[in-house]
Design a protein around this motif. Sequence first.
Motif, short mmCIF file in Angstrom:
data_model
loop_
_atom_site.label_atom_id
_atom_site.label_comp_id
_atom_site.label_asym_id
_atom_site.label_seq_id
_atom_site.Cartn_x
_atom_site.Cartn_y
_atom_site.Cartn_z
N CYS A 81 21.42 -48.24 84.28
CA CYS A 81 21.82 -49.19 83.10
C CYS A 81 22.85 -48.89 82.71
CB CYS A 81 20.35 -48.78 81.97
SG CYS A 81 20.91 -49.85 80.37
N ASP A 82 23.90 -49.77 82.47
CA ASP A 82 25.16 -49.71 82.22
C ASP A 82 25.41 -49.12 80.66
OD1 ASP A 82 26.42 -50.01 84.58
OD2 ASP A 82 26.08 -52.34 84.40
N CYS A 83 24.31 -49.32 80.00
CA CYS A 83 24.55 -48.96 78.56
C CYS A 83 23.84 -47.56 78.26
CB CYS A 83 23.61 -50.06 77.58
SG CYS A 83 23.61 -49.84 75.89
N CYS A 84 22.53 -47.40 78.77
CA CYS A 84 22.06 -45.91 78.12
C CYS A 84 21.83 -44.97 79.51
CB CYS A 84 20.81 -46.08 77.75
SG CYS A 84 19.62 -46.87 78.97
N GLU A 85 22.33 -45.48 80.74
CA GLU A 85 22.54 -44.78 82.04
C GLU A 85 21.19 -43.99 82.61
OE1 GLU A 85 25.56 -41.77 81.65
OE2 GLU A 85 27.17 -43.69 81.22
N VAL A 86 20.04 -44.92 82.05
CA VAL A 86 18.77 -44.55 82.74
C VAL A 86 18.59 -45.07 84.14
CG1 VAL A 86 17.49 -46.46 81.64
CG2 VAL A 86 16.20 -44.51 82.12
N ILE A 87 17.86 -44.44 84.89
CA ILE A 87 17.62 -44.99 86.30
C ILE A 87 16.76 -46.12 86.19
CG2 ILE A 87 16.83 -44.77 88.79
CD1 ILE A 87 18.05 -41.80 88.64
N MET A 88 17.09 -47.31 86.70
CA MET A 88 16.18 -48.60 86.47
C MET A 88 15.02 -48.59 87.54
SD MET A 88 19.24 -51.06 85.33
CE MET A 88 18.33 -52.35 85.48
N ASN A 89 13.82 -48.71 87.10
CA ASN A 89 12.75 -48.85 87.96
C ASN A 89 11.61 -49.96 87.26
OD1 ASN A 89 11.07 -47.73 85.62
ND2 ASN A 89 11.81 -45.66 86.45
N ARG A 90 10.71 -50.04 88.00
CA ARG A 90 9.50 -50.96 87.57
C ARG A 90 9.00 -50.82 86.26
NH1 ARG A 90 6.57 -49.99 93.13
NH2 ARG A 90 7.78 -51.37 94.47
N GLU A 91 9.21 -49.74 85.81
CA GLU A 91 8.62 -49.56 84.33
C GLU A 91 9.39 -49.73 83.24
OE1 GLU A 91 7.41 -45.38 84.28
OE2 GLU A 91 5.96 -45.57 85.81
N ASN A 92 10.91 -49.67 83.44
CA ASN A 92 11.77 -49.84 82.32
C ASN A 92 12.71 -51.04 82.64
OD1 ASN A 92 13.76 -49.01 84.12
ND2 ASN A 92 14.02 -46.91 82.96
N SER A 93 12.63 -51.67 83.87
CA SER A 93 13.33 -52.70 84.12
C SER A 93 12.64 -53.97 84.58
CB SER A 93 14.43 -52.60 85.04
OG SER A 93 15.47 -53.69 85.14
N ARG A 94 11.61 -54.42 83.94
CA ARG A 94 10.48 -55.40 84.62
C ARG A 94 11.18 -56.74 84.36
NH1 ARG A 94 5.88 -53.95 80.85
NH2 ARG A 94 7.58 -53.14 79.74
N GLN A 95 12.15 -56.98 83.52
CA GLN A 95 12.85 -58.13 83.26
C GLN A 95 14.10 -58.23 84.13
OE1 GLN A 95 13.35 -58.01 78.68
NE2 GLN A 95 12.45 -60.11 78.94
N ASP A 96 14.50 -57.46 84.72
CA ASP A 96 15.66 -57.39 85.69
C ASP A 96 16.85 -57.75 85.22
OD1 ASP A 96 17.01 -56.70 87.99
OD2 ASP A 96 16.51 -58.70 88.77
N GLY A 97 17.19 -57.22 83.89
CA GLY A 97 18.11 -57.83 82.90
C GLY A 97 19.58 -57.45 83.31
#
Length: 86
Positions: free
Chosen positions: A14-30
């Motif tokens: 994530c370019d904002c909070c720098e978390v690694i995006m996965n199926r749990e925190n990026s379901r919307q593929d925002g």
Amino acid sequence: MTTKTIPAQTVKTCDCCEVIMNRENSRQDGGMILKADDLDMHGHAVASATRKLDLCDSCLHDMEKGIGAVLRSKAEQRKANEGATK
């Protein structure tokens, strides 16, 4: 935007909070694209200044709320200015 390519796997951050995006925190593929041109000293477009952001669900929601708040604020300012000129 940080993207690491691992054999047979692409890891997005994530370019904002720098978390690694996965199926749990990026379901919307925002994501968000801010389209703009860089201008020279005469105001002519000389290059692209477009930014492409990958966002986790939480940051996407926060961005949507922030944009909505700015749009509402601008509409209220416009109405106030129209009322003051009458």
